[in-house]
Motif scaffolding. Structure first.
Motif, PDB file in Angstrom:
ATOM      1  N   PRO A   1      -0.848   2.680  -9.316  1.00 31.22           N
ATOM      2  CA  PRO A   1      -0.186   2.858 -10.769  1.00 31.22           C
ATOM      3  C   PRO A   1       1.168   3.526 -10.769  1.00 31.22           C
ATOM      4  N   PHE A   2       1.366   4.471  -9.513  1.00 32.77           N
ATOM      5  CA  PHE A   2       2.575   4.872  -9.542  1.00 32.77           C
ATOM      6  C   PHE A   2       3.689   3.833  -9.207  1.00 32.77           C
ATOM      7  N   LEU A   3       3.335   2.942  -8.287  1.00 29.30           N
ATOM      8  CA  LEU A   3       4.421   1.792  -8.180  1.00 29.30           C
ATOM      9  C   LEU A   3       4.568   1.054  -9.399  1.00 29.30           C
ATOM     10  N   VAL A   4       3.525   0.564  -9.928  1.00 25.60           N
ATOM     11  CA  VAL A   4       3.494  -0.227 -11.129  1.00 25.60           C
ATOM     12  C   VAL A   4       4.377   0.345 -12.193  1.00 25.60           C
ATOM     13  N   LEU A   5       4.115   1.617 -12.564  1.00 22.28           N
ATOM     14  CA  LEU A   5       5.020   2.311 -13.545  1.00 22.28           C
ATOM     15  C   LEU A   5       6.151   2.497 -13.026  1.00 22.28           C
TER      16      LEU A   5
ATOM     17  N   ALA B   1      -0.946  -5.708 -12.992  1.00 14.86           N
ATOM     18  CA  ALA B   1      -0.408  -5.243 -11.671  1.00 14.86           C
ATOM     19  C   ALA B   1      -1.593  -4.229 -11.228  1.00 14.86           C
ATOM     20  N   THR B   2      -2.101  -3.459 -12.218  1.00 10.60           N
ATOM     21  CA  THR B   2      -3.073  -2.407 -11.950  1.00 10.60           C
ATOM     22  C   THR B   2      -4.507  -3.404 -11.769  1.00 10.60           C
ATOM     23  N   SER B   3      -4.877  -3.962 -12.671  1.00 10.71           N
ATOM     24  CA  SER B   3      -6.225  -4.475 -12.954  1.00 10.71           C
ATOM     25  C   SER B   3      -6.441  -5.582 -11.937  1.00 10.71           C
ATOM     26  N   LYS B   4      -5.438  -6.482 -11.796  1.00  9.69           N
ATOM     27  CA  LYS B   4      -5.745  -7.866 -11.021  1.00  9.69           C
ATOM     28  C   LYS B   4      -5.046  -7.800  -9.738  1.00  9.69           C
ATOM     29  N   LEU B   5      -3.706  -7.346  -9.540  1.00  6.73           N
ATOM     30  CA  LEU B   5      -3.374  -7.156  -8.334  1.00  6.73           C
ATOM     31  C   LEU B   5      -3.659  -5.753  -7.483  1.00  6.73           C
TER      32      LEU B   5
END
Length: 448
Positions: A25-29, A17-21
């Protein structure tokens, strides 16, 4: 085994989610926290409370420290204090060892200033030094970049190490983290400088002006630069107070239990020490309306701190959810049997760093992930936690490549092609990270 597979899937989601999409990082975590809670079948009624307490608990401990550290760094950057510090070191060391001088400049400047900003600020100084000393600008760039990178990942009050220390319960003992971090970072910077010397005769190979980022307009319009004392005071003052507070608070009470002890313990608290640093930074503000300008710099610092706070808070939520699951005990027992120890946080941090590019995200996420595992890994002592921060920091160096903004700052400002940047900069960060981790492992043999 299913516990491990769930955790690997969550880590894979964070990386993807952080590298490809390219999601923040806040939303991902935050999403990872909910996914983990549901996957491990935590009681639905407790999930929201666990996540909220994780965010509030960590930010309550370390949030203001991150804010104050970021504001001080912003003021140092905007006032030209970083240039003053660099010029002071050049005068102190002379011109006999150009790459060493450049590395030391980066090492000191990156304690308060993010490495990306530090490189931009010091780029013209680096170029002029390379020309006057007849040294390859490539070697000087790598020396500067690796010096900046070393303290960026190991030494508070840089936000990444502060957040990792907070996740691991060291928010009140940053003095010890600083003491060990300074040593590990110095070794990493020295190794980076040695790697830079391999390119002492290599010249830039990307001189097409259309492919080179130019210096932002006004980058060095600082007017009269501040004195060395004023430049160093806002960052060295808090570090000194934190270290003195840690010394005063030793079990042996070397400074007694009277008024001096109470004063140093109070001022040595990271929040209070950085507040003193912020007050000292006021002397760097120039002009007729200094209070207004000071408030403006504080506003700039708050803007810069906001995403760091959000990522750190979400990392705290992720860590709180993991603590509420059985995965900590399971992985701890498994890894203890394998004897992985400190190499586990290093590997996880390096994987996250290499996959998504941000050292700060790698530091925050890995520390949140590892925190529940410390007792089972035999790292639950004060020094064990400190060395865990160092292991995570070493992983967060490994490696800086095309998905890292710092890679592009270094390569483009240094007029390096991508292939040369991989050989010079990316390989340097790999060597730095591996050597730093080996040093942390050796330290663990004597200190744990």
């Amino acid at each position: 085994m299913s516990l491990i597979l769930i955790l690997l899937a969550v880590i894979g989601f964070i990386v993807f989610a952080t590298s490809k999409l390219k999601l923040h990082p806040f939303l991902v975590l935050l999403l990872a926290s909910f996914i983990t809670a549901f996957a491990y079948q935590l009681p639905i009624s407790s999930i929201t409370a666990t996540i909220s307490s994780g965010v509030g608990g960590l930010l309550g401990q370390i949030g203001l420290v991150i804010v104050l550290g970021t504001i001080i760094g912003t003021i140092l950057e905007k006032s030209g204090a970083a240039i003053t510090m660099a010029e002071f070191i050049i005068k102190l060391l002379g011109q006999r060892f150009p790459t060493l001088t450049m590395s030391i400049i980066g090492y000191i400047v990156s304690v308060p200033v993010f490495c990306d900003s530090g490189f931009v600020i010091l780029n013209s100084l680096k170029e002029s030094m390379a020309k006057s000393m007849s040294v390859s600008p490539i070697a000087m760039s790598v020396a500067l970049a690796t010096g900046l990178y070393a303290t960026h990942t190991f030494v508070p009050p840089t936000p990444g190490p502060i957040a990792a220390a907070g996740n691991l319960g060291l928010e009140n003992n940053l003095g010890l983290v600083i003491a060990v971090g300074v040593f590990v970072a110095a070794t990493a910077a020295f190794v980076g400088m040695l790697w830079a010397n391999r390119f002492i005769n290599i010249q830039p190979d990307n001189l097409d002006e259309d492919d080179v980022i130019t210096m932002p307009e006004g980058t060095h319009s600082y007017g009269e630069l501040p004195s060395a004392l004023k430049a160093f005071a806002p960052i060295m003052g808090p570090i000194l107070l934190i270290c003195l507070g840690s010394i005063a608070n030793l079990p042996s009470r070397p400074l007694g239990d009277a008024g001096l002890f109470q004063l140093l313990v109070f001022l040595g608290t990271p929040l209070n020490a950085l507040l003193v640093g912020l007050l000292l930074s006021f002397s760097l503000i120039k002009g007729d309306d200094r209070i207004t300008d000071f408030s403006s710099r504080i506003a700039d610092g708050l803007t810069a701190a906001a995403p760091i706070l959000l990522i750190t808070g979400a990392g705290g939520a992720f860590g709180a959810v993991l603590k509420a699951t059985p995965i900590g005990n399971y992985i701890g027992v498994t890894l203890s049997a394998l004897g992985v120890g400190l190499f586990m946080p290093f590997i996880v941090s390096a994987a996250l760093k290499s996959a998504q590019g941000s050292s700060t995200v790698a530091l925050v996420t890995t520390s949140a992930l590892v925190a529940p595992l410390l007792p089972e890994l035999g790292l639950d002592s004060e020094m064990g936690r400190v060395l865990t921060v160092m292991a995570i920091g070493a992983g967060a160096m490994t490696v800086s490549h095309a998905n890292d903004s710092f890679f592009w700052v270094v390569s483009q400002f240094s007029k390096m092609s991508v292939s040369l940047a991989y050989r010079a900069h990316t390989m340097a960060t790999l060597v730095q990270g591996v050597v730093a981790m080996l040093l942390v492992y050796v330290l663990s043999l004597f200190l744990l």
